[in-house]
Scaffold this active site. Structure first.
Site, PDB file in Angstrom:
ATOM      1  N   SER A 101      -7.230 -33.839  17.828  1.00 45.33           N
ATOM      2  CA  SER A 101      -6.039 -34.467  17.269  1.00 45.33           C
ATOM      3  C   SER A 101      -6.099 -35.999  17.308  1.00 45.33           C
ATOM      4  CB  SER A 101      -4.778 -34.000  17.998  1.00 45.33           C
ATOM      5  OG  SER A 101      -4.652 -34.634  19.257  1.00 45.33           O
ATOM      6  N   LYS A 109      -1.942 -38.702  23.434  1.00 46.52           N
ATOM      7  CA  LYS A 109      -1.341 -39.041  22.150  1.00 46.52           C
ATOM      8  C   LYS A 109      -0.919 -40.515  22.125  1.00 46.52           C
ATOM      9  CE  LYS A 109      -1.216 -34.912  20.181  1.00 46.52           C
ATOM     10  NZ  LYS A 109      -2.159 -34.316  21.135  1.00 46.52           N
TER      11      LYS A 109
END
Length: 232
Positions: free
Chosen positions: A153, A191
């Site tokens: 990701s 993230k």
């Protein structure tokens, strides 16, 4: 001679790499230069590469190495390249500009298991092994640790499955920082961190993953990315 936009892009890339240890995504470059589409960024990147200022690393999504800086940026005291924040693993001859562990003075950091760059995984707090990193990567008195990346990701930020990220332990983050976030006390994920309208946004660097919006009390920052060890 670089155009104004080429200079702006090179300076933006250099500052982001010095801050985060990884290059910005094409979307972040587009927004920073106020361009309408990523095609303009592709043209600027190609021009900088043709002029020898940057090099795109093969088989790395959005991975860029700064080879040199123009005198105008050097005069500002800009740091020359990606080397102080990234070391190359499992290679005999690292690419030009990459710092070897021996050259920087090695320090050992505990690897605290795996961190999800994808769907959050259960938090891991036990030391699995240790990894040597350059002393320049962990300068200062802050505590640091390492985590092995699992998932894709963050691939557009140059962070690939199997890479080892170096994390500075801290409980706060600024917008745009790449952080280790503990979600609801038991899931850990890597993230980009943003505060949006009273909520916490955990944003991937891969369009295949949706941004997660969570309440402030659901997210605890456990550290900020300061470097990574590329895996081959």
């Amino acid at each position: 001679m670089l155009t104004r936009k080429q200079m702006e892009l090179l300076e933006f890339i250099q500052k982001r790499m010095a801050k985060d240890g990884v290059p910005p995504s094409f979307d972040e470059m587009k927004d920073a230069l106020d361009l309408r589409s990523k095609s303009g960024i592709h043209r600027l990147i190609t021009a900088l590469e043709e002029r020898g200022f940057i090099r795109r690393l093969a088989h790395r999504a959005r991975a860029i190495e700064i080879v040199k800086l123009p005198e105008a940026l050097e005069a500002k005291g800009a740091r020359t390249g990606f080397a102080p924040k990234v070391i190359e693993g499992d290679k005999t001859d690292p690419p030009r500009g990459a710092m070897t562990i021996e050259a920087a003075g090695a320090l050992e950091l505990p690897v605290m298991g795996r961190i999800a760059a994808g769907v959050p995984i259960e938090a891991i707090s036990e030391v699995s092994h240790h990894v040597a990193v350059p002393g320049s990567m962990v300068s200062g008195r802050s505590e640091h640790y390492a985590l092995e990346v699992k998932g894709d990701s963050m691939i557009e930020a140059g962070i690939n499955d199997g890479d080892v990220v170096v994390i500075r332990s801290q409980g706060t983050a600024d917008n745009g920082d790449i952080v280790v976030a503990l979600v609801e006390g038991h899931e850990a994920t890597l993230k980009r961190f943003y505060r949006r309208n009273g909520m916490i946004a955990l944003e991937a660097a891969n369009p295949a993953y949706e941004t997660r919006l969570l309440r402030d009390d659901q997210v605890k920052v456990q550290g900020r990315l300061v470097g990574l060890i590329r895996s081959y």
